[in-house]
Write a protein that holds these residues in place. Structure first.
Motif, short mmCIF file in Angstrom:
data_model
loop_
_atom_site.label_atom_id
_atom_site.label_comp_id
_atom_site.label_asym_id
_atom_site.label_seq_id
_atom_site.Cartn_x
_atom_site.Cartn_y
_atom_site.Cartn_z
N ALA A 282 0.82 -1.51 0.06
CA ALA A 282 -0.18 0.10 -0.09
C ALA A 282 0.84 1.24 0.03
O ALA A 282 1.39 1.16 0.55
N SER A 283 0.45 2.70 -0.50
CA SER A 283 1.09 3.31 -0.82
C SER A 283 0.17 4.35 0.58
O SER A 283 0.87 5.95 0.47
N CYS A 284 -0.61 4.12 0.94
CA CYS A 284 -1.04 4.75 2.22
C CYS A 284 -0.17 5.70 2.85
O CYS A 284 0.03 7.10 3.41
N GLY A 285 0.35 4.75 3.86
CA GLY A 285 1.38 4.97 4.58
C GLY A 285 2.04 5.93 4.53
O GLY A 285 2.88 6.98 5.23
N PRO A 286 3.32 5.48 3.45
CA PRO A 286 3.94 6.65 3.03
C PRO A 286 3.46 7.87 2.19
O PRO A 286 3.87 9.12 3.02
N GLY A 356 -1.41 -0.55 10.55
CA GLY A 356 -3.06 -0.82 9.42
C GLY A 356 -2.86 -2.23 8.06
O GLY A 356 -1.20 -1.47 7.23
N ILE A 357 -3.01 -2.73 7.51
CA ILE A 357 -3.61 -3.79 6.24
C ILE A 357 -5.00 -2.73 5.44
O ILE A 357 -5.43 -2.37 6.31
N HIS A 358 -4.39 -2.25 3.60
CA HIS A 358 -5.93 -1.95 3.32
C HIS A 358 -6.59 -2.46 4.31
O HIS A 358 -7.24 -3.85 3.97
N SER A 359 -8.41 -2.41 3.66
CA SER A 359 -8.92 -2.67 4.91
C SER A 359 -9.56 -3.94 3.24
O SER A 359 -9.60 -4.87 3.09
N ASN A 360 -9.30 -3.65 2.01
CA ASN A 360 -9.91 -4.29 0.96
C ASN A 360 -8.17 -5.05 0.53
O ASN A 360 -9.08 -6.46 -0.49
N LYS A 362 -5.67 -5.78 1.45
CA LYS A 362 -4.78 -6.63 2.67
C LYS A 362 -3.31 -6.01 2.27
O LYS A 362 -2.45 -6.72 3.48
N LYS A 363 -3.11 -5.31 2.26
CA LYS A 363 -1.12 -5.31 2.14
C LYS A 363 -1.04 -4.10 2.88
O LYS A 363 -1.70 -3.08 3.51
N PRO A 364 0.46 -3.74 3.86
CA PRO A 364 0.34 -2.73 4.83
C PRO A 364 1.46 -1.74 3.61
O PRO A 364 1.51 -1.86 2.23
N LEU A 365 1.79 -0.19 4.30
CA LEU A 365 1.41 0.56 5.48
C LEU A 365 0.19 1.77 5.54
O LEU A 365 -0.05 1.97 4.24
N LEU A 366 -0.75 1.19 6.21
CA LEU A 366 -1.52 2.31 6.91
C LEU A 366 -1.38 2.43 7.92
O LEU A 366 -0.73 2.33 8.90
N HIS A 367 -1.65 3.96 8.39
CA HIS A 367 -2.36 4.58 9.96
C HIS A 367 -3.60 4.31 9.99
O HIS A 367 -4.36 4.58 9.32
N ASP A 368 -3.23 4.02 11.42
CA ASP A 368 -4.32 3.15 11.57
C ASP A 368 -5.20 4.22 13.35
O ASP A 368 -4.54 3.77 14.19
N PHE A 404 -13.72 3.81 11.20
CA PHE A 404 -13.29 2.99 10.05
C PHE A 404 -12.09 2.22 10.74
O PHE A 404 -10.91 3.68 10.25
N SER A 405 -11.61 1.21 10.22
CA SER A 405 -9.74 1.54 10.20
C SER A 405 -9.89 2.22 9.15
O SER A 405 -10.35 2.35 7.85
N GLY A 406 -7.88 2.20 9.47
CA GLY A 406 -7.95 3.39 8.17
C GLY A 406 -7.64 4.59 9.68
O GLY A 406 -7.75 4.28 10.37
N THR A 407 -8.21 5.65 8.79
CA THR A 407 -7.59 6.97 9.64
C THR A 407 -9.66 7.55 9.18
O THR A 407 -9.64 7.85 8.03
#
Length: 458
Positions: A282-286, A356-360, A362-368, A404-407
């Motif tokens: 996932a690119s969310c955390g970066p 966290g991992i992406h809800s759909n 299923k890969k990291p990295l996410l802030h949660d 919800f999971s995520g931020t």
């Protein structure tokens, strides 16, 4: 004759979506027993073609479209233009469980309304409520109404007082656009000439492979050092698949390298599906980590969203965030702002930040985590109704658990927040809005005057 059909995306909870469709359809049939419809959830192009053929061969006076999950607007726009009948989009809130966002239906409504209004189509919409007698009344309003809707026009924003303390500088921006926006995301469209001449922004086009190539060259020692830093403020990183975690951190350094190489101030990134399917993370955390450094990263290659955030960053000297509006609760007078997991760590409610991992996917990295409470300024450089404008609102993040999971954050817009949400949608606002903590609304109104860009509020 009344018609109906339902849209869904298979990366969401299709079984839950089916249950929402079934219940809403039963309400409709109780009011209009002769209603006809396409009874299979439209989840792909083949289903879309069959649904369109069905309604071309079964003429209806009006059509209910059940937006059971988030979808893009490609089919919706094509369907509305092809059938050319009054349309009512029905959307479904969902319980704020702290877990997966199972439907994201309201965001799909938001995106669809923007796309249709931009193309001179103004549908009606219903956000399903807990009381079925209310839902029946809302359905009947569409069935029996004249359906001659016009886009709602927002109010011109005015300064709250004298023009004082406008000590800010908005430098010329350079936005790096990595990839192209996903199909059906008309909310992420922009006019490059308008962006350059009216917003004073330079655009640098990059490919996703440019990012992936930079990320692949990051040294293992650099990733290890960054991993230790991230693990110091996010709980649970040891539970992640470490290879995927490392890849995600390499994306962060890839973004840093591209920023330095091209002298960029912000990014608009095609964040899915390729970062998952081709690069493996996932690119969310970066992107959250870049957001913390006030280098805004907008999802889905949303250029105007990235510009919105960068204006807030410079004006407020504080990180901003681009979010979806994913839920509304009339009984609580609140909305939910959410995104997969790219909120900067400084926005976290104390003690809630975890990995966290992406809800759909299923890969990291996410802030949660849940967003910290406080006053916020909401802002969007918008192309609502296909006209360049600024949209501004004040709000407040309420002290609540993560919805919800995520931020995410539970948001009050003051009196009658749900009605204000409807006004945003009826005016054609995009599905991404930016916000920053504090009240800088007067500065933004002043900036709009300075740039000769119409500025609106509710």
């Amino acid at each position: 004759m009344i018609g109906y059909l339902a849209l869904a995306r298979e990366t969401f909870d299709v079984e839950f979506a089916e249950s929402k469709f079934s219940k809403a359809k039963s309400i409709l049939l109780s009011l209009s027993p002769n209603a006809i419809g396409f009874d299979k959830l439209v989840t792909n192009d083949e289903d879309a073609d069959k649904a369109l053929s069905f309604f071309k061969s079964h003429e209806c006076e009006k059509i209910f479209l059940f937006q059971t999950t988030f979808t893009d607007a490609k089919f919706l726009l094509n369907f509305a233009q092809s059938i050319n009948k009054p349309l009512c989009i029905v959307s479904f809130p969902e319980p704020r469980t702290g877990g997966r966002l199972r439907l994201n239906s309201i965001c799909g409504l938001n995106l669809g309304m923007h796309s249709l209004i931009k193309n001179n189509i103004t549908p009606e919409f219903v956000i399903i409520e807990s009381d079925d007698s209310v839902n029946k009344s809302l359905f009947l309003n569409f069935i029996n109404g004249s359906n001659d809707n016009q886009p709602l026009l927002w109010n011109k924003a005015t300064l709250s007082g004298n023009e004082v303390d406008f000590n800010y500088t908005i430098d010329k921006q350079t936005i790096g656009i990595i990839g192209t926006r996903p199909e059906g995301f008309d909310t992420c469209d922009y006019d490059s000439n308008e962006v350059t001449t009216k917003l004073n922004v330079s655009l640098v086009d990059l490919d996703l492979d440019d990012l992936f190539d930079e990320a692949k060259d990051v040294a293992a020692a650099t990733i290890t050092e960054t991993k230790n830093t991230v693990s110091s403020y996010l709980q649970g990183t040891e539970e992640l698949v470490q290879e995927e975690f490392d890849k995600s951190l390499s994306i962060y350094h890839g973004l840093e390298n591209l920023k330095d190489k091209h002298n960029l101030d912000a990014f608009a990134i095609r964040c899915w599906p390729e970062t998952f399917t081709e690069y493996g993370c996932a690119s969310c955390g970066p992107m959250a980590m870049m957001n913390e450094k006030k280098v805004s990263c907008a999802c889905e290659a949303d250029v105007l969203g990235g510009i919105s955030c960068n204006i807030l960053n410079q004006m407020n000297d504080s990180p901003s965030l681009l979010v979806d509006i994913v839920d509304v609760d009339k009984s609580d007078n609140s909305l939910v702002f959410w995104h997969c997991g790219l909120a900067p760590i400084s926005m976290a409610k104390e003690g809630t930040a975890k990995s966290g991992i992406h809800s759909n996917r299923k890969k990291p990295l996410l802030h949660d985590f849940s967003l910290k409470q406080g006053q916020i300024t909401i802002f969007r450089v918008s192309k609502a109704r296909n006209k360049l404008q600024f949209f501004i609102m004040k709000g407040h993040v309420i002290d609540r658990p993560n919805s919800f999971s995520g931020t995410s954050g539970v948001i009050s817009l003051g009196d009658d927040s749900p009605d204000k949400l409807e006004q945003m949608f009826k005016g054609g606002l995009e599905h991404h809005v930016a916000f920053t903590y504090g009240d800088i609304s007067d500065k933004l109104i002043h900036f709009g005057k300075k740039m000769n860009i119409p500025t609106y509020t509710l």
